[in-house]
Design an enzyme around this catalytic site. Sequence first.
Site, PDB file in Angstrom:
ATOM      1  N   GLU A 163       0.792  -1.233   0.000  1.00 30.89           N
ATOM      2  CA  GLU A 163       0.000   0.000   0.000  1.00 30.89           C
ATOM      3  C   GLU A 163       0.827   1.288   0.000  1.00 30.89           C
ATOM      4  OE1 GLU A 163      -2.934  -0.058   3.090  1.00 30.89           O
ATOM      5  OE2 GLU A 163      -4.064  -1.653   2.132  1.00 30.89           O
ATOM      6  N   GLU A 373      -5.564  -8.524   0.812  1.00 29.70           N
ATOM      7  CA  GLU A 373      -6.278  -8.197   2.052  1.00 29.70           C
ATOM      8  C   GLU A 373      -7.740  -7.938   1.727  1.00 29.70           C
ATOM      9  OE1 GLU A 373      -4.717  -4.980   4.492  1.00 29.70           O
ATOM     10  OE2 GLU A 373      -2.657  -5.633   4.115  1.00 29.70           O
TER      11      GLU A 373
HETATM   12  C1  BGP Z   1      -4.503  -1.910   5.407  1.00 28.70           C
HETATM   13  C2  BGP Z   1      -3.167  -2.317   5.957  1.00 28.70           C
HETATM   14  C3  BGP Z   1      -3.232  -3.319   7.060  1.00 28.70           C
HETATM   15  C4  BGP Z   1      -4.406  -3.145   7.995  1.00 28.70           C
HETATM   16  C5  BGP Z   1      -5.706  -2.870   7.255  1.00 28.70           C
HETATM   17  C6  BGP Z   1      -6.854  -2.508   8.154  1.00 28.70           C
HETATM   18  O1  BGP Z   1      -4.429  -0.624   4.921  1.00 28.70           O
HETATM   19  O2  BGP Z   1      -2.363  -2.847   4.940  1.00 28.70           O
HETATM   20  O3  BGP Z   1      -1.997  -3.322   7.701  1.00 28.70           O
HETATM   21  O4  BGP Z   1      -4.140  -2.295   9.009  1.00 28.70           O
HETATM   22  O5  BGP Z   1      -5.550  -1.853   6.316  1.00 28.70           O
HETATM   23  O6  BGP Z   1      -6.736  -1.184   8.543  1.00 28.70           O
HETATM   24  P1  BGP Z   1      -7.239  -0.633   9.921  1.00 28.70           P
HETATM   25  O7  BGP Z   1      -6.457  -1.374  10.936  1.00 28.70           O
HETATM   26  O8  BGP Z   1      -6.951   0.818   9.901  1.00 28.70           O
HETATM   27  O9  BGP Z   1      -8.683  -0.926   9.985  1.00 28.70           O
END
Ligand code: BGP
Length: 468
Positions: A163, A373
């Site tokens: 990201e 993800e």
């Molecule tokens: C993405 C990241 C993850 C994770 C996920 C959920 O952007 O790659 O590392 O954190 O988002 O985000 P959050 O924890 O802010 O809900």
Amino acid sequence: MKFPNDFLFGAASASYQVEGGWNEGGKGVTNWDVFSKIPGKTFENTNGDVAVDHYHRYKEDIKLMAEMGLESYRFSISWARIIPDGVGEVNQEGIEFYNNIINECLKYGIVPFATLYHWDFPQVLEEQGGWLNKKMIDAFAKYAEACFKAFGDRVKHWITFNETINFCRLGYIAGVHPPGITMDPKKYFQASHNVFVAHAKSVKIYKSLRQFGEIGITHVFSPAYSIDDKEENKFAANHCNNYEIFWYYDPILKGEYPEYVVKGLMEKGLTPDWTKEELDLLKEAAPYNDFMGLNYYKPQRVMKNIANEEINPTRENFTGAPGNPSFDGVYKTVKMADKVYTKWGWEISPEGFLGGLRMLKERYGDIKLYITENGLGDVDPIIEDEVMDIPRIKYIEEHLKVVKKAINEGINLKGYYAWSVIDLLSWLNGFKKQYGFIYVDHKDNLNRKKKASFYWYKEVIETRGENL
Ligand code: BGP
């Protein structure tokens, strides 16, 4: 239909969010070790010093993954464990730790999918300018090479960066991630360009080692849709996709930047300092990039920024909910009355996912894709001692159905990694926002417990998604 046999059902994590052991095993101090300790930077001032202690409990965790039937585990390697000062000697204890993770996965037939950079990196490099300093390009390539050489006999799937838009935008526009700089678009574009060059360099190194695995990058995948049919809003959505998707995907997949953005940056005096050699390198490396990893949580509903609202860069405004104008003031994201949102204001939209996948196919053809993800951040209900995360099951089910549909349409999707395999530390939302199939009890010794979704995902994997 069952999912094809070569499709991987996986789940993901990231070093800083699960490991802990922040000052163990010869690890160097990272940017996140420092940033998260500045009061007010994270929800309830949480940090990753202990996280969920995966550093010590990885065996127990991987055993649970195996029990769930997981086919692949996406984890990240912490640069500061491998090369503690960023550029110097390789730390054998760090190598050993990831050897253990990898070997433990392989013991159960779980395919290790490694991310080299999921945001934490040696603080000493941050102090030398981080991604604004071109030295980072070679430093990263050297670190990547050390990982390929140490683990490449067993790791056959590599993601360079996770990201880029997020660590650059949150780091140089919103200032809510390290290095905490606000509203500096010049730096934002420079940092992203330097990352793309580091990616290209690492891809070339990987291929030169002839390890016969695959390498790619993971990007945020939040396709923008206009809120209505008004030309000005359609223009805004297209502008958004150019700046937030094509700027990131084109240099990797086409080896050049989107003309629309390049022109816009030139007009605004924001063109990165880039050399012909760097631009040539992007072009040269693009055909060797094997796949694109997509992190999809939500689409964006976009309209023209009529009221000329300005960005208010606070942590609360930058945890992913709509309501922000773009850095250039052209568009803003909005919440819509007819859409469904999570407790953190993220829209739930499997349709937005499918629409986005079709858009990618149209622009980039048959490029191999992994969903690296996807998941639901929630506060899970505990009923009679059981973690009943039914909304998560529903969320993942709806998104897996889209994956199936997309495969049927000929979209080249080869795997799905739920975020996250286990409850972990959310960068800005502490431990309150849960994503895992495995619950971690912060009141009782970080004990692990299987959630309802654990049993559900196990069944999906066993039946290869036939009933979805
Ligand atoms: C993405 C990241 C993850 C994770 C996920 C959920 O952007 O790659 O590392 O954190 O988002 O985000 P959050 O924890 O802010 O809900």
